[in-house]
Write a protein that holds these residues in place. Sequence first.
Motif, PDB file in Angstrom:
ATOM      1  N   SER A 121      98.344 -16.867   6.900  1.00  0.00           N
ATOM      2  CA  SER A 121      98.094 -18.200   7.461  1.00  0.00           C
ATOM      3  C   SER A 121      99.136 -18.601   8.503  1.00  0.00           C
ATOM      4  CB  SER A 121      98.069 -19.236   6.334  1.00  0.00           C
ATOM      5  OG  SER A 121      99.289 -19.179   5.622  1.00  0.00           O
ATOM      6  N   ASP A 122     100.316 -17.968   8.477  1.00  0.00           N
ATOM      7  CA  ASP A 122     101.369 -18.322   9.429  1.00  0.00           C
ATOM      8  C   ASP A 122     101.563 -17.205  10.455  1.00  0.00           C
ATOM      9  OD1 ASP A 122     102.360 -16.471   7.670  1.00  0.00           O
ATOM     10  OD2 ASP A 122     104.331 -17.400   7.455  1.00  0.00           O
ATOM     11  N   TYR A 123     100.473 -16.569  10.854  1.00  0.00           N
ATOM     12  CA  TYR A 123     100.548 -15.438  11.771  1.00  0.00           C
ATOM     13  C   TYR A 123     100.736 -15.924  13.208  1.00  0.00           C
ATOM     14  CZ  TYR A 123      99.340 -11.083  14.126  1.00  0.00           C
ATOM     15  OH  TYR A 123      99.368  -9.967  14.921  1.00  0.00           O
ATOM     16  N   TYR A 124     101.807 -15.477  13.838  1.00  0.00           N
ATOM     17  CA  TYR A 124     102.093 -15.861  15.225  1.00  0.00           C
ATOM     18  C   TYR A 124     102.003 -14.660  16.159  1.00  0.00           C
ATOM     19  CZ  TYR A 124     103.863 -20.024  12.936  1.00  0.00           C
ATOM     20  OH  TYR A 124     103.967 -21.151  12.167  1.00  0.00           O
ATOM     21  N   GLY A 125     101.318 -13.624  15.702  1.00  0.00           N
ATOM     22  CA  GLY A 125     101.203 -12.426  16.515  1.00  0.00           C
ATOM     23  C   GLY A 125     102.457 -11.579  16.422  1.00  0.00           C
ATOM     24  N   CYS A 126     102.565 -10.632  17.322  1.00  0.00           N
ATOM     25  CA  CYS A 126     103.730  -9.755  17.412  1.00  0.00           C
ATOM     26  C   CYS A 126     104.609 -10.289  18.542  1.00  0.00           C
ATOM     27  CB  CYS A 126     103.269  -8.324  17.705  1.00  0.00           C
ATOM     28  SG  CYS A 126     104.590  -7.203  18.195  1.00  0.00           S
ATOM     29  N   GLY A 168      90.968 -14.058  13.972  1.00  0.00           N
ATOM     30  CA  GLY A 168      90.251 -12.976  13.291  1.00  0.00           C
ATOM     31  C   GLY A 168      90.702 -12.846  11.839  1.00  0.00           C
ATOM     32  N   GLY A 169      89.790 -12.386  10.993  1.00  0.00           N
ATOM     33  CA  GLY A 169      90.102 -12.248   9.575  1.00  0.00           C
ATOM     34  C   GLY A 169      90.359 -10.804   9.172  1.00  0.00           C
ATOM     35  N   GLU A 170      90.827 -10.632   7.936  1.00  0.00           N
ATOM     36  CA  GLU A 170      91.156  -9.308   7.402  1.00  0.00           C
ATOM     37  C   GLU A 170      89.926  -8.400   7.356  1.00  0.00           C
ATOM     38  OE1 GLU A 170      94.092  -8.036   6.558  1.00  0.00           O
ATOM     39  OE2 GLU A 170      95.265  -9.842   6.911  1.00  0.00           O
ATOM     40  N   ALA A 171      88.781  -8.949   6.947  1.00  0.00           N
ATOM     41  CA  ALA A 171      87.566  -8.124   6.824  1.00  0.00           C
ATOM     42  C   ALA A 171      87.152  -7.571   8.187  1.00  0.00           C
ATOM     43  CB  ALA A 171      86.435  -8.941   6.206  1.00  0.00           C
ATOM     44  N   GLU A 172      87.209  -8.409   9.201  1.00  0.00           N
ATOM     45  CA  GLU A 172      86.845  -7.987  10.551  1.00  0.00           C
ATOM     46  C   GLU A 172      87.821  -6.919  11.050  1.00  0.00           C
ATOM     47  OE1 GLU A 172      86.100 -10.031  14.932  1.00  0.00           O
ATOM     48  OE2 GLU A 172      86.860 -11.248  13.276  1.00  0.00           O
ATOM     49  N   LYS A 173      89.097  -7.118  10.765  1.00  0.00           N
ATOM     50  CA  LYS A 173      90.118  -6.148  11.159  1.00  0.00           C
ATOM     51  C   LYS A 173      89.864  -4.803  10.494  1.00  0.00           C
ATOM     52  CE  LYS A 173      93.723  -5.622   8.848  1.00  0.00           C
ATOM     53  NZ  LYS A 173      94.899  -5.810   8.005  1.00  0.00           N
ATOM     54  N   ILE A 215      96.220  -9.423  18.761  1.00  0.00           N
ATOM     55  CA  ILE A 215      95.722 -10.578  19.512  1.00  0.00           C
ATOM     56  C   ILE A 215      94.538 -11.221  18.793  1.00  0.00           C
ATOM     57  CG2 ILE A 215      94.639 -11.281  21.690  1.00  0.00           C
ATOM     58  CD1 ILE A 215      96.509  -9.146  23.032  1.00  0.00           C
ATOM     59  N   LYS A 216      93.705 -10.391  18.168  1.00  0.00           N
ATOM     60  CA  LYS A 216      92.567 -10.909  17.394  1.00  0.00           C
ATOM     61  C   LYS A 216      93.066 -11.802  16.261  1.00  0.00           C
ATOM     62  CE  LYS A 216      88.075 -10.760  16.638  1.00  0.00           C
ATOM     63  NZ  LYS A 216      87.135 -11.342  17.589  1.00  0.00           N
ATOM     64  N   GLY A 217      94.176 -11.410  15.650  1.00  0.00           N
ATOM     65  CA  GLY A 217      94.764 -12.228  14.593  1.00  0.00           C
ATOM     66  C   GLY A 217      95.189 -13.589  15.112  1.00  0.00           C
ATOM     67  N   LEU A 218      95.761 -13.628  16.313  1.00  0.00           N
ATOM     68  CA  LEU A 218      96.149 -14.903  16.931  1.00  0.00           C
ATOM     69  C   LEU A 218      94.929 -15.761  17.222  1.00  0.00           C
ATOM     70  CD1 LEU A 218      98.943 -14.015  19.524  1.00  0.00           C
ATOM     71  CD2 LEU A 218      99.139 -15.532  17.556  1.00  0.00           C
ATOM     72  N   LEU A 257      94.314   4.178  21.031  1.00  0.00           N
ATOM     73  CA  LEU A 257      94.778   3.699  19.727  1.00  0.00           C
ATOM     74  C   LEU A 257      95.777   2.562  19.871  1.00  0.00           C
ATOM     75  CD1 LEU A 257      95.129   7.087  17.852  1.00  0.00           C
ATOM     76  CD2 LEU A 257      93.564   5.212  17.262  1.00  0.00           C
ATOM     77  N   TYR A 258      96.660   2.672  20.866  1.00  0.00           N
ATOM     78  CA  TYR A 258      97.615   1.583  21.033  1.00  0.00           C
ATOM     79  C   TYR A 258      96.924   0.340  21.589  1.00  0.00           C
ATOM     80  CZ  TYR A 258     101.760  -1.111  21.605  1.00  0.00           C
ATOM     81  OH  TYR A 258     102.681  -2.123  21.491  1.00  0.00           O
ATOM     82  N   SER A 259      95.888   0.532  22.407  1.00  0.00           N
ATOM     83  CA  SER A 259      95.098  -0.615  22.871  1.00  0.00           C
ATOM     84  C   SER A 259      94.414  -1.290  21.690  1.00  0.00           C
ATOM     85  CB  SER A 259      94.051  -0.171  23.893  1.00  0.00           C
ATOM     86  OG  SER A 259      94.675   0.293  25.066  1.00  0.00           O
ATOM     87  N   LEU A 260      93.907  -0.491  20.752  1.00  0.00           N
ATOM     88  CA  LEU A 260      93.312  -1.030  19.534  1.00  0.00           C
ATOM     89  C   LEU A 260      94.364  -1.812  18.752  1.00  0.00           C
ATOM     90  CD1 LEU A 260      91.099  -1.260  17.344  1.00  0.00           C
ATOM     91  CD2 LEU A 260      91.867   0.971  16.491  1.00  0.00           C
ATOM     92  N   ASP A 261      95.545  -1.239  18.615  1.00  0.00           N
ATOM     93  CA  ASP A 261      96.663  -1.882  17.913  1.00  0.00           C
ATOM     94  C   ASP A 261      96.958  -3.249  18.547  1.00  0.00           C
ATOM     95  OD1 ASP A 261      99.345  -2.529  17.025  1.00  0.00           O
ATOM     96  OD2 ASP A 261      99.599  -0.432  16.460  1.00  0.00           O
ATOM     97  N   LEU A 262      97.099  -3.268  19.876  1.00  0.00           N
ATOM     98  CA  LEU A 262      97.364  -4.526  20.589  1.00  0.00           C
ATOM     99  C   LEU A 262      96.237  -5.529  20.336  1.00  0.00           C
ATOM    100  CD1 LEU A 262      98.482  -3.145  24.089  1.00  0.00           C
ATOM    101  CD2 LEU A 262      99.958  -4.170  22.364  1.00  0.00           C
ATOM    102  N   GLY A 263      95.004  -5.039  20.445  1.00  0.00           N
ATOM    103  CA  GLY A 263      93.848  -5.910  20.259  1.00  0.00           C
ATOM    104  C   GLY A 263      93.793  -6.523  18.872  1.00  0.00           C
TER     105      GLY A 263
END
Length: 196
Positions: free
Chosen positions: A95-100, A172-177, A166-169, A157-163
Amino acid sequence: MGRPKTYDRDAVIERAMEAFWRFGYEGAHLSALVEATGLNRFSLYKEFEGKAGLFCAALSMFTEALVDEYRLFLDKEPKGLANIEASLRSLEYGSDYYGCFMINTLTQRDTVPQPAFAQAQATAGEIEALYVENIRAAQARGEVSGAVDPEDMGKMLYSLDLGLHIKGLAGGGEAEKDTTITVALNGLKAGSAVKA
């Protein structure tokens, strides 16, 4: 003779990092940094040469720890798809996710200090190289088709990682991830990726 320091430099950097991470470079005003670190403006300027120097120090502390964290997953022997999956699945939103902090720095290219942006780019390159090493190892063991270009796949793969970060910001939810990671890995195992 100057007065001795009465503060722990690393602790100050860590508190500043939390403020920069949460509010961004522009959003973390000097007054907020003074409050977060417990240092006055004079001490911040004397120790870090201002806000930009403090940001660079905070990013440096973060990226060092970040690469160590990636290495926990991607340097593990035997290298291959299991490492890649473990690394991607280690991301937790909460709930307190601020991205990387590093990725946030990359997305704020026009506002962050240039040395910080360059450091974030270099760290991204290090992480991408770890993915490439695991693709090469996976190919050597027959987990991934030899027709796949390891460098291109490392970038993907790193583009997926970045995405995923950002999706979390973006909410996006855990199930979608988890679904996204499963689909990507299934495609990789099937050797469906094509050379550019």
